[in-house]
Design a protein around this motif. Structure first.
Motif, PDB file in Angstrom:
ATOM      1  N   ALA A 104       0.846  -1.205   0.000  1.00 40.42           N
ATOM      2  CA  ALA A 104       0.000   0.000   0.000  1.00 40.42           C
ATOM      3  C   ALA A 104       0.878   1.251   0.000  1.00 40.42           C
ATOM      4  N   ASP A 105       1.887   1.220   0.874  1.00 43.66           N
ATOM      5  CA  ASP A 105       2.824   2.347   0.945  1.00 43.66           C
ATOM      6  C   ASP A 105       3.574   2.507  -0.371  1.00 43.66           C
ATOM      7  N   THR A 106       3.990   1.343  -0.912  1.00 43.03           N
ATOM      8  CA  THR A 106       4.773   1.364  -2.141  1.00 43.03           C
ATOM      9  C   THR A 106       3.989   2.047  -3.263  1.00 43.03           C
ATOM     10  N   PHE A 107       2.713   1.676  -3.403  1.00 42.23           N
ATOM     11  CA  PHE A 107       1.908   2.274  -4.480  1.00 42.23           C
ATOM     12  C   PHE A 107       1.668   3.759  -4.235  1.00 42.23           C
ATOM     13  N   LEU A 108       1.505   4.100  -2.949  1.00 43.03           N
ATOM     14  CA  LEU A 108       1.297   5.518  -2.620  1.00 43.03           C
ATOM     15  C   LEU A 108       2.519   6.344  -3.027  1.00 43.03           C
ATOM     16  N   VAL A 109       3.704   5.810  -2.687  1.00 46.22           N
ATOM     17  CA  VAL A 109       4.941   6.514  -3.044  1.00 46.22           C
ATOM     18  C   VAL A 109       5.075   6.569  -4.559  1.00 46.22           C
ATOM     19  N   GLY A 156       5.881   9.218  -8.967  1.00 49.69           N
ATOM     20  CA  GLY A 156       5.855   8.875 -10.377  1.00 49.69           C
ATOM     21  C   GLY A 156       4.758   9.581 -11.142  1.00 49.69           C
ATOM     22  N   VAL A 157       3.514   9.232 -10.825  1.00 50.24           N
ATOM     23  CA  VAL A 157       2.387   9.774 -11.601  1.00 50.24           C
ATOM     24  C   VAL A 157       2.368  11.298 -11.509  1.00 50.24           C
ATOM     25  N   ASN A 158       2.577  11.797 -10.298  1.00 50.84           N
ATOM     26  CA  ASN A 158       2.522  13.249 -10.126  1.00 50.84           C
ATOM     27  C   ASN A 158       3.702  13.970 -10.772  1.00 50.84           C
ATOM     28  N   ALA A 159       4.731  13.196 -11.163  1.00 50.73           N
ATOM     29  CA  ALA A 159       5.899  13.843 -11.784  1.00 50.73           C
ATOM     30  C   ALA A 159       5.781  13.881 -13.302  1.00 50.73           C
ATOM     31  N   LEU A 160       4.692  13.278 -13.848  1.00 46.51           N
ATOM     32  CA  LEU A 160       4.567  13.200 -15.311  1.00 46.51           C
ATOM     33  C   LEU A 160       4.656  14.582 -15.961  1.00 46.51           C
ATOM     34  N   GLY A 161       4.003  15.543 -15.394  1.00 43.94           N
ATOM     35  CA  GLY A 161       3.956  16.889 -15.972  1.00 43.94           C
ATOM     36  C   GLY A 161       5.328  17.494 -16.122  1.00 43.94           C
ATOM     37  N   ILE A 162       6.086  17.492 -15.031  1.00 43.24           N
ATOM     38  CA  ILE A 162       7.400  18.151 -15.064  1.00 43.24           C
ATOM     39  C   ILE A 162       8.358  17.385 -15.978  1.00 43.24           C
TER      40      ILE A 162
END
Lengths: 397, 260
Positions: A179-184, A189-195
């Protein structure tokens, strides 16, 4: 105009704190007789008053020296605080140094005696003995070196611990906190797609532009596709992604774990019998090693698209650009880049976590850890990129 | 004896954050030179009230008048001059961790006075002497024990010789001896320098030792449920909350539950 009493009144007005604070600012007068020279202090002797008279009054006193005794008359003093007391002792010292044999304080109100006594004891404290002595150049260098050695040793120990924990996790995947792993993975990861998209697109675009200018002289603009393809896939995709992640996620890991260290949360985990490395570091490393290659693939793609924009704007059809890249870039290049990014992922997460883990106490500690996490990961990324280049050269990849 | 000049006046204050009301209908005065203690169970809004009194939180409605000025409606210059006349020691000490104890206390003096450096150092030394930390001037806050941090915070709160000092739980987390030393220091400062103290606490021993007047806050009524001297409050058997607080009971005194 120029009248001394007007001037004096002006000075007095200057001492008033502000319109809404009711104070009678401090003022003084000096009377002389053959036995003693008396300084009468009137009003409120506080920090502002003391600061105002700090230079002027001692000068006046030294000019007026006609007797051996200086009397500080405090009868009409309405208020005396710590700063005022310090000022009285300043006057005493100034009087003594300008030749008065004795300096007395007269009409001292009983409520001020405690303050005067305190000032006397405080003045006796020898501050020099309390001040930490400065270390010599050799000592500071030596200290820095020994700290560096100790930290390097610690770093290596942590790497060992993390490797061991990762090995155990691989053998027992159930023990991994998924659960923690996917959250991280989502946050880093996903939130860094934009930058990542922004940086890669710009890198691809700018590189294509710069390369197109000299290539045009030979009529070889289309070969820009080869350059972009190979550079993005082998080098820039993994490198740009890693650097973005070092700035974005290594710092976040260090700050999170550092704060936990300061709040004694890590100690709490240890005492509960939960291994902090397995609990905190392993999920972050697993998440980071999964997302870095994925982000790298994304970065490659977006970088190549950036190049495509330039090539198509020069009048070439997109299919020619595509064909150029597909025929030139090999699977080896692609896989080599991915392997690199996989290693970068481990490096970024491990460095962030270890730097966080090493956090000392104090409010700037987390800031220091975060900075060190970013710097160390970027240095390690550069070093490992070099190692990979040499390795691939000899392997002929 | 006390002159009964008013240092702080709270008028119809509604305390809270934004639209959340924690305490309402508060009316009380703090006199100059007294040690005024705010007590109450955990979560009853003691610290919130303190934040309103020092201007960190604007009142939801009502007024906080400190030294004759309404803090909320004061201009920024007037507010600054009020703030220079009050000192606050926070629960954790809130010392600046990157500065030594000496530098921590020096900071307000350097910013707000035009005294030469040597004078400022002398003042700091006096303040440190007062709280018994004269040997720790060059230590970093990280090197101090809990009690030392609280005393250093008190010294910093006193740096500008304020007329009112606010203390948030000064004895929380201290051993009985250190706590008693701190109480003695506060009492001594109030009587020798005439400083007004407003103290938030729930340490019974401290309340007994130092307070001149007490107000007790209560969560369910959202207001002051008792006012008076420590003796008056201790003898109050009518109000179960007050009785329980002073007798460390956990239920209504009218039932036998909770009594040993």
């Amino acid at each position: 105009m120029g009248c001394p009493c007007c001037k004096k009144r002006k000075e007095k007005n200057h001492l008033t704190l502000s319109a809404d604070t009711i104070v009678t600012p401090v003022s003084f007068s000096i009377s002389k007789d053959p036995e003693a020279c008396t300084v009468h202090l009137l009003g409120r002797l506080d920090a502002n008053g003391a600061a105002h008279l700090w230079q002027t009054l001692p000068t006046q006193i030294s000019k007026q020296r006609t007797a051996d005794t200086l009397i500080l008359d405090l009868e009409h003093l309405d208020y005396l605080d710590t700063a005022g007391t310090v000022f009285l002792f300043h006057l005493k010292t100034a009087g003594e140094s300008s030749g008065f044999k004795q300096v007395l304080m007269d009409h001292l109100k009983p409520e001020y005696t405690a303050m005067i006594e305190l000032a006397k004891t405080a003045r006796q404290t020898d501050r020099k003995t309390l001040q930490p002595s400065d270390l010599s150049f050799v000592e500071t260098r030596g200290e820095k070196l020994s700290v560096f050695m100790a930290e390097t040793k610690e770093f290596i120990t942590y790497i060992g611990e993390i490797t061991w924990a990762l090995m155990t996790s691989v053998r027992h995947p159930g023990s991994i906190r998924w659960a923690d792993t996917f959250l991280v993975a989502e946050r880093a990861g996903v939130n860094a797609l934009g930058i990542v998209a922004l940086i890669s697109f710009i890198v691809g675009l700018v590189m294509a532009f710069q390369a197109a200018i000299p290539m045009q002289m030979f009529g070889a603009e289309l070969y820009v596709a080869n350059l972009i393809g190979i550079a993005m896939v082998r080098e820039l995709g993994p490198l740009m992604t890693a650097i973005v992640l070092a700035g974005r996620s290594a710092s976040a890991f260090a700050a999170e774990i550092g704060t936990m260290r300061i709040n004694e949360e890590i100690d709490a985990l240890t005492v509960m019998g939960l291994d902090p490395v397995r609990f905190l570091i392993v999920p972050r490393i697993i998440a980071s090693t999964i997302i870095t290659p994925l982000l790298t693939i994304f970065s490659n793609l977006v970088g190549i698209l950036g190049g495509a924009l330039v090539i198509t704007s020069m009048g070439y059809p997109i299919i020619s650009y595509y064909n150029q890249i597909v025929s030139f870039v090999e699977w080896n290049d692609f896989m080599g880049g991915l392997l690199k990014s996989f290693v970068f992922g481990i490096l970024i997460a491990a460095t962030g976590c270890i730097r966080g883990y090493q956090t000392q106490s104090g409010p700037s500690a987390v800031g220091i850890s975060t900075t060190r996490a970013v710097v160390t990961s970027i240095v390690l990324i550069a070093v490992f990129d070099g190692i990979f280049s040499i390795m691939y050269y000899f392997l002929g990849i | 004896m006390k002159q009964h000049q008013i240092a702080i006046k709270i008028e119809d204050l509604v305390a809270g954050y934004g639209k959340t009301v924690i305490l309402e209908n508060l009316n009380f005065e703090v006199f100059k030179g007294e040690i005024f203690v705010i007590i109450g169970g955990s979560g009853c809004g003691k610290s919130t009230l303190l934040k309103h009194m020092i201007g960190l939180l604007p009142p939801v409605s009502g007024k906080v008048i400190i030294l004759g000025k309404d803090l909320a409606s004061a201009t920024s210059t007037a507010k600054n001059s009020i703030l220079q006349n009050i000192g606050v020691a926070f629960q954790s000490g809130a010392l600046f961790g990157s500065m030594t104890v000496m530098e921590n206390i020096k900071l307000p003096l350097m910013e707000f006075t035009r005294l030469p450096d040597s004078a400022i150092e002398n003042i700091v030394q006096m303040k440190l002497q007062l709280v018994g930390l004269e040997k720790s001037a060059y230590l970093m806050p990280g090197e101090l024990s809990g009690g030392m941090k609280k005393r250093a915070a008190l010294a910093r709160a006193m740096a500008l010789d304020p007329s009112i000092i606010f203390l948030d739980e000064p004895s929380a987390g201290l051993d009985p001896v250190t706590s008693a030393e701190l109480d003695y220091l506060i009492k001594d400062l109030a009587s020798s320098l005439g400083i007004t103290f407003v103290i938030v606490t729930h340490e019974l021993a401290s309340i007994d030792a130092i307070s001149d007047r007490i107000i007790m806050l209560e969560k369910t009524t959202k207001g002051i449920i008792a006012t008076g001297t420590p003796d008056q409050l201790k003898q109050d058997k009518q109000n179960p909350h007050v009785y329980n607080f002073f007798n460390r009971n956990h239920s209504n005194p009218n039932t036998d539950k909770g009594k040993k």
